[in-house]
Motif scaffolding. Sequence first.
Motif: not given
Length: 238
Positions: A156-157, A162-164, A166-185
């Motif tokens: 989705v990102l 960022a045009a949708f 802003g950059r903060l929207f992208v950063v917040l989504g990307a950080v949460s996605a990376v941390l969620i993915l870390a849950g496989v560990l």
Amino acid sequence: MDTRRTAALMVAAAVLVNVAFTGLGAVFDYPDVLKQPADDVLAAFRADQFAVTAGFLALALGAAMLAPVAVGVGRLSDSRAMRWSVPVGIAAAVVQVVGLLRWPLLVPGWAATAAGADPAAAAAARQAFGTANRVLGTLIGETGGYVFTAVWTGLVLAALGAAFAGRLFVVLGAVSAVLILAGVLSPLDLPLVDTANFVAYILWSGWLVVFAVVLVVRRRRTDGQVEIGSVDAGSAVR
């Protein structure tokens, strides 16, 4: 499904999942209880069966909402990434619902049998419960949910950029996605993984709410522009 309904589902899912998760933590010590022996988990389940069952049904409903959300968000762009995001988002909903529904559908029977007078049946119930936790819980519900949710967010990102919003929207989504993915560990019991996963879903819930607000604001702006255009066209005709 229009953007207002998509936004409403986003907020409803974020609120419902967090309320249910908090409630399960209070009455069932979830998810830490899953690290206890099967007998203790099943006994704790029986002690507050109605509340625990209601909590997992609410979690499953919140997870299921991601499917229509994915369909609604998929209409925001015709890019390849967005086209891929729709089935991935639906898959994220399905695997989580499958994993969570073991609690209201299967666990009550195992809990009752494990507390019964037949030692062989009780042992079989505990074994079935453990197998379901590994397959339906850890493998399908948790690991599948982490992977598909993180990938859906990333797609989705990538599609909106960022045009949708802003950059903060992208950063917040990307950080949460990376941390969620870390849950496989998480099954490896590595330090801070569970904490990171907990923080991830809080951030992701916030991202969903922000996403919903942006959708509503953009829809109002579009409706306002249409109304202005209609007024101007009517003035020109007169």
